[in-house]
Design an enzyme around this catalytic site. Structure first.
Site, short mmCIF file in Angstrom:
data_model
loop_
_atom_site.label_atom_id
_atom_site.label_comp_id
_atom_site.label_asym_id
_atom_site.label_seq_id
_atom_site.Cartn_x
_atom_site.Cartn_y
_atom_site.Cartn_z
N ASP A 143 -47.37 43.91 69.85
CA ASP A 143 -47.28 42.93 68.77
C ASP A 143 -45.88 42.34 68.71
OD1 ASP A 143 -47.76 41.76 65.97
OD2 ASP A 143 -49.60 42.92 66.25
N HIS A 173 -45.69 40.64 61.36
CA HIS A 173 -47.07 40.92 61.79
C HIS A 173 -47.22 42.33 62.35
CE1 HIS A 173 -50.68 40.45 64.38
NE2 HIS A 173 -51.07 39.60 63.45
N SER A 326 -56.55 40.44 62.87
CA SER A 326 -55.38 41.26 63.19
C SER A 326 -55.29 42.46 62.26
CB SER A 326 -54.10 40.44 63.03
OG SER A 326 -53.83 39.68 64.17
#
Length: 380
Positions: A143, A173, A326
């Site tokens: 990520d 994120h 996600s």
């Protein structure tokens, strides 16, 4: 190849008669783009690189044409080179019989949507009460990195993002994804699905939330080389990549369970790499166990998990709620860690099948795959 390769010029044994009017100087000034060159076998890669290095920055395809290439990375476990070259030279190189394909090193982005629960819905606390918390299981988070956070225990990692050598998260994120997998069972913040799992920050996306196929492939290679049990890929692209598929297959063959987001466009087909057979594709559901409007679905969808208004860790020792496939994907990666702890001898394929077989059916397999991941049922 264990170190970056400098700028070099590739040559091939083919004699190609192509009109070439530019001088060597002007060719060097042409704008180059990133490509991935796939070879038929690993030996061909080595021969190609040796030929390039021996040619001393002069690539002669014919009396009229020369091709300049900058080698960026040679993969260890798949026959692929990451390079920069002029788009005008691609067709000429593709004629080399040792080369099976040349593809753009396409941009891949995170699968989060906008600013947005799910541990109790997947019944993770029931597994925790059995003493199953993911202890001893290594989970790689491919990520944007993972920021230092009092609610996270990061054991290591690596960065494959050019210009961003640190595994710290400049986007948010990756830190959010990591918390859903393994936020600590302590007195603060939130609780992850597998709070004792070992987190590894494998940075393949930059601070902008985007990255390249080559970075992700390197991250998967790292996961295989370093004994990861699970790799969480909360990212994707609408375009297929032969290199990325090989990287997924290679990691899988080395025992890594690759768990990937189905995508956020709401379309009736899932993104890559989730669509590949050896990736476990995860869609998102809302608080009513309905498919989230943004969640991509269709053939190849394996399972679903909460992906709306999911609260988790965030940079700056804070917390945030996000939406996206996600956010759904790490619920499944965490559940996989619980199953691995309970059944340490199980292969990645056995764990994947078990999670699907114990999922709670929500209806159409086209929309929900095998159903909602169920950590309680998976750890009975």
């Amino acid at each position: 190849m264990k170190k970056p390769l400098g700028k070099i010029v590739a040559s091939t044994a083919l004699l190609i008669s192509v009109a070439f009017s530019s001088s060597i100087a002007s060719a060097a000034e042409e704008a180059k783009e990133k490509y991935l060159i796939g070879f038929n076998e690993q030996e061909a890669v080595s021969e190609f690189v040796e030929q390039v290095e021996a040619n001393d920055e002069v690539a002669i395809l014919s009396e009229e044409e020369e091709v300049e290439i900058e080698l960026l990375h040679e993969f260890e476990t798949i026959p692929v080179l990451s390079v920069e070259l002029s788009p005008e030279d691609v067709d000429a190189l593709e004629l080399d019989p040792a080369i099976s394909y040349i593809e753009e090193d396409a941009e891949v982005t995170t699968m989060a949507q906008s600013v947005p629960w799910g541990i109790s819905r997947v019944q993770a606390p029931a597994a925790h009460n059995r003493g199953l918390t993911g202890s001893g299981v290594k989970v790689a988070v491919l990520d944007t990195g993972i920021s230092t956070h009092p609610d996270l225990n990061i054991r290591g990692g690596a960065s494959f993002v050019p210009g961003e050598p640190s595994t710290q998260d400049g986007n948010g994120h990756g830190t959010h994804v990591a918390g859903t997998i393994a936020a600590l069972n302590n007195s603060i913040g939130v609780l992850g699905v597998a709070p004792s799992a070992e987190l590894y920050a494998v940075k393949v996306l930059g601070a902008s939330g985007s990255g390249s196929v080559s970075s992700i492939a390197q991250g998967l290679e790292w996961a295989g080389n370093n004994g990861m049990h699970v790799a969480n890929l909360s990212l994707g692209s609408p375009s297929p990549s032969a290199t990325l598929e090989q990287a997924v297959n290679s990691a899988t063959s080395r025992g890594v369970l690759v768990v990937a987001a189905s995508g956020n466009s709401g379309a009736g087909s899932i993104s890559y790499p989730a669509r590949y057979a050896n990736a476990m594709a995860v869609g998102a559901t809302d608080q009513n166990n309905n498919r989230a409007s943004f969640s991509q679905y269709g053939a190849g969808l394996d399972i679903v998990a909460p992906g709306v208004n999911v609260q988790s860790t965030y940079p700056g020792s804070t917390y945030a709620s996000l939406n996206g496939t996600s956010m759904a994907t790490p619920h499944v990666a965490g559940a996989a860690a619980l199953v691995k702890q309970k059944n340490p001898s199980w292969s990645n394929v056995q764990i994947r099948n078990h999670l699907k077989n114990t999922a709670t059916s929500l209806g159409s397999t086209n929309l929900y795959g095998s159903g909602l991941v169920n950590a309680e049922a998976a750890t009975r």
